[in-house]
Design an enzyme around this catalytic site. Structure first.
Site, PDB file in Angstrom:
ATOM      1  CB  CYS A 109      -0.990  -0.048   1.163  1.00 36.52           C
ATOM      2  SG  CYS A 109      -2.387   1.089   0.959  1.00 36.52           S
ATOM      3  CG  HIS A 211      -3.532  -3.629   3.132  1.00 31.86           C
ATOM      4  ND1 HIS A 211      -2.547  -3.239   4.021  1.00 31.86           N
ATOM      5  CD2 HIS A 211      -4.033  -2.489   2.596  1.00 31.86           C
ATOM      6  CE1 HIS A 211      -2.460  -1.917   4.034  1.00 31.86           C
ATOM      7  NE2 HIS A 211      -3.354  -1.435   3.179  1.00 31.86           N
ATOM      8  CD  GLU A 213      -1.458  -6.315   5.299  1.00 38.59           C
ATOM      9  OE1 GLU A 213      -1.879  -5.192   5.629  1.00 38.59           O
ATOM     10  OE2 GLU A 213      -0.992  -6.545   4.158  1.00 38.59           O
TER      11      GLU A 213
END
Length: 239
Positions: A109, A211, A213
């Protein structure tokens, strides 16, 4: 016991003027590194950049709800921005040092945006006003929910992602990366927002606008598995 590659993770900071300033980083950044086979380390801001780079095998530049100073990519600010110069200058020094060492780098990001700037690119300062018929890239929903699709448009040197492949990813940003000769564009969203970039040469140097994660999309696991595999190889070569 095999040596686990050490991954340096950059934190955010809540208020540099407060007497009890805190470094903050979401747990899922560390969790996904651990689950992919790495050993996560938090990197507090400071001048010991070279010492950090000596100690780690991969660099993870995290996201954050703030803006990069447009002066760093040769633009004038078109509105008032929330900037964190201490964090940005620290992360910029880490990226430049890691690039010089061919150390694996993953920018997420805001981290992808700074990586692009360090490679020589520029940014779209405000997607809604600068990109016609743009999608909602900063929706009012959790990042654990997919927001839009991306399509793989470039051939990566490190990810096994065939051209034309489509993934549904999350989205939490209002700025984006402009196309540049400084890097390869790997993926775009339907409104032509750049969603992934890769350095054209050197080691593993990847930026993703979403994102991973949160592990919403299949490609998210691939991103971290590839990053950790490269960090492991870097570790073995270094030692």
């Amino acid at each position: 016991m095999p040596h686990l590659p050490r991954i340096g993770i950059t934190p955010d900071i809540n208020d540099t003027a407060a007497p009890e300033t805190e470094y903050v980083v979401r747990r899922n950044y560390a969790d996904v590194v651990s689950q992919a086979g790495g050993l996560p380390f938090l990197l507090p801001y400071g001048e010991q950049v070279e010492d950090y780079l000596d100690a780690i095998d991969g660099l993870l530049i995290t996201g954050g709800m703030f803006d990069i100073d447009p002066a760093l990519y040769h633009q004038d600010a078109r509105k008032k921005y929330v900037m964190k110069p201490a964090r940005t200058s620290f992360e910029q020094a880490l990226i430049e040092g890691a690039l010089s060492r061919s150390m694996p780098i993953l920018g997420i990001c805001n981290g992808m945006q700074l990586l692009a700037v360090c490679l020589g690119g520029e940014l779209v300062q405000d997607i809604p006003t600068e990109i016609e018929d743009s999608l909602e890239h900063k929706p009012d929903q959790p990042a654990s929910i997919a927001q839009h699709r991306i399509q793989i448009t470039g051939l990566s040197r490190h990810l096994r992602t065939p051209k034309g492949e489509v993934h549904e990813v999350n989205s939490v940003h209002r700025q984006s990366v402009l196309p540049s000769e400084a890097y390869e564009i790997l993926a775009i969203s339907p409104d032509n927002v750049v969603e992934a970039i890769e350095a054209k040469s050197g080691g593993f140097t990847l930026g993703v606008q979403w994102h991973p994660e949160y592990r919403v999309a299949k490609i998210d696991t691939m991103v971290f598995d590839s990053f950790l595999a490269e960090a492991k190889q870097y570790s073995q070569t270094k030692r």
